[in-house]
Write an enzyme that holds these catalytic residues in place. Sequence first.
Site, short mmCIF file in Angstrom:
data_model
loop_
_atom_site.label_atom_id
_atom_site.label_comp_id
_atom_site.label_asym_id
_atom_site.label_seq_id
_atom_site.Cartn_x
_atom_site.Cartn_y
_atom_site.Cartn_z
N ASN A 1 37.42 -35.92 36.63
CA ASN A 1 37.08 -35.58 35.22
C ASN A 1 36.68 -36.65 34.46
OD1 ASN A 1 39.63 -36.92 35.06
ND2 ASN A 1 40.05 -35.90 33.16
N ASP B 1 41.94 -51.50 36.43
CA ASP B 1 42.70 -50.80 35.72
C ASP B 1 44.35 -51.48 35.63
OD1 ASP B 1 43.92 -50.43 38.13
OD2 ASP B 1 44.29 -48.35 38.07
N ASN B 2 44.33 -52.76 35.97
CA ASN B 2 45.62 -53.63 36.04
C ASN B 2 45.34 -55.04 35.88
OD1 ASN B 2 45.90 -55.14 38.84
ND2 ASN B 2 44.97 -53.51 39.27
N CYS C 1 70.66 -51.92 29.36
CA CYS C 1 71.77 -51.08 28.92
C CYS C 1 71.20 -49.66 28.15
CB CYS C 1 72.79 -51.90 27.84
SG CYS C 1 71.93 -52.70 26.51
#
Length: 582
Positions: free
Chosen positions: A29, A88-89, A144
Amino acid sequence: MAINPIMMTNTDLVNSKIDLDTIDVSNLNRQFLFRKEHVGKSKALVAKESAQAFNPDANIIAHHGNIMVPEYGVDFFKKFNVVMNALDNRAARNHVNRMCLAADVPLIESGTAGYLGQVDVIKKGKTECYECQPKAAQKTFPGCTIRNTPSEPIHCIVWAKHLFNQLFGEDDPDQEVSPDTEDPEAAGDAGQSALSAEAEKDVAGGIKRKSTRVWSQEIGYDPAKLFNKFFRDDVKYLLSMENLWKKRRPPVAQDWNEVCQHSTETSLESESGLQDQRIWSMSECALMFGKSISQLKADLAARGDGGMLVWDKDDEAAMNFVTATANIRAHIYGIVTKSRFEIKSMAGNIIPAIATTNAIIAALIVMEGLKILSGNFEKCRNVFLTRQPNFRKRLLVPCTLNPPNPKCYVCCEKPEVVVKLNPKHVTVKILEDKILKGGLNMVAPDVEVDDGKGTILISSEEGETDDNHDKPLATFNIGDGTRLKCDDFLQAYEVVITIKEVEKLENEAEFEIVGDLESLLDQVAEKTDEQKKAESKNGVVAMEDEDVVMETTPTAGTKRKASQEIVSTPKKPRHDDDVIVL
């Protein structure tokens, strides 16, 4: 995709495209070269074929491979006149940046994020490199919060991805999903009450004595037992930590039989066309939890090598598991649930890609590349594509190139950084994996202690220093003021680390990189008036990097990271995962 330069008419020009990725349906796309029949094929090879359909005379060499391997070393980069990135990284971008600096080859960085885009020109000694300005850290959440007190959908999604890895992937202790008994907010009552007798006699009783993966295998990945362990017994244990719930809504434990009593196979199959957009009921989530576990169990068995699965947002079973699991946990904590489509976007850190934005940025890359190839580097500009017109009614805002940062720990003459840590607690393995590779973006580091003896701490030669991995740095007399000489032959990069010994860091961090890296933060404000106007008046926004699901590699002749953030602050928006070199 920044593929247009391949279609240049100069038949003497050799174009190389490097990409590790294969084509997925989700790629169709946002670009113009791939079609449905190409799904599953190499992006680099299909891009070459599609480009040559426009211009058969184009000389294009496609490489289906990883840019971060020795095959694409400095000598390879030196063959080319310019490198174009669309990665993309961040890891790949940093690597290509260093390779282009080492080869002294101009690099054109690019990135898109929705309607926003950016093109940056980088040349050694003349402009900022990709790493001259500090990059915003990848967003993380306290353990946590993830394990005990989630309050947002993203907390539940991260927990679900961790659970996937605990069950089917790498059983990483840093991704533990069971209640955190050392949560400081519990103020002492965590761990004071053991698991209730009900939990002790159930399947969860033994889980605390063995890994989640081993226990899950022993029970045959039984969905009911897994459900009751994570969504009933663990929640009841959390409720025993009463201090956690004095100022927040307590979770509500769920039981498999009660949740599943109204579920049917047909409920998930109805309205199939809207499946991704629809929010599943709790019974549907439980049903999908069981179905996806059965499929993932089969996928794991099909490997036949005792290996593990890697979470992939485009793998249907993996995505269904995370969607169902995250929504069940969200329901337990009173958090709004999300559709599969929304969770996929958050789980993969996906920024919507728009084909027209990519086309505009690709054209800008070509224009800057032509300036470089024609010897008009002084005419090059960094260009921002903004969401709204600026005060001059422009969507495209060109900015003059910034000079190199004299304190950059990558492209300055003598790179140095300071690292705060406790040498009694930090091991050689932590130094290699988390500090050198994770923090300083090295690929295959070698480390020598600057002690006059030439002590080799880490070697890139396989197995040579494996015996050092679990030893604390203090074992090698590394303490306050010790200097470590680090180099990466693949990147042709060297940096000196000075150790600042501390007893403890904030938030119980293992280390902190400071010194010159810290001083770079002051440089962010020192931009040209033109660049400041582009950022402040034109809606330019910093975008987060996408998680690295698969590494992409630059094209021939280039090792550089693509996708610079849309802002000139330290984040780079994502573009497609390609690198093109001319």
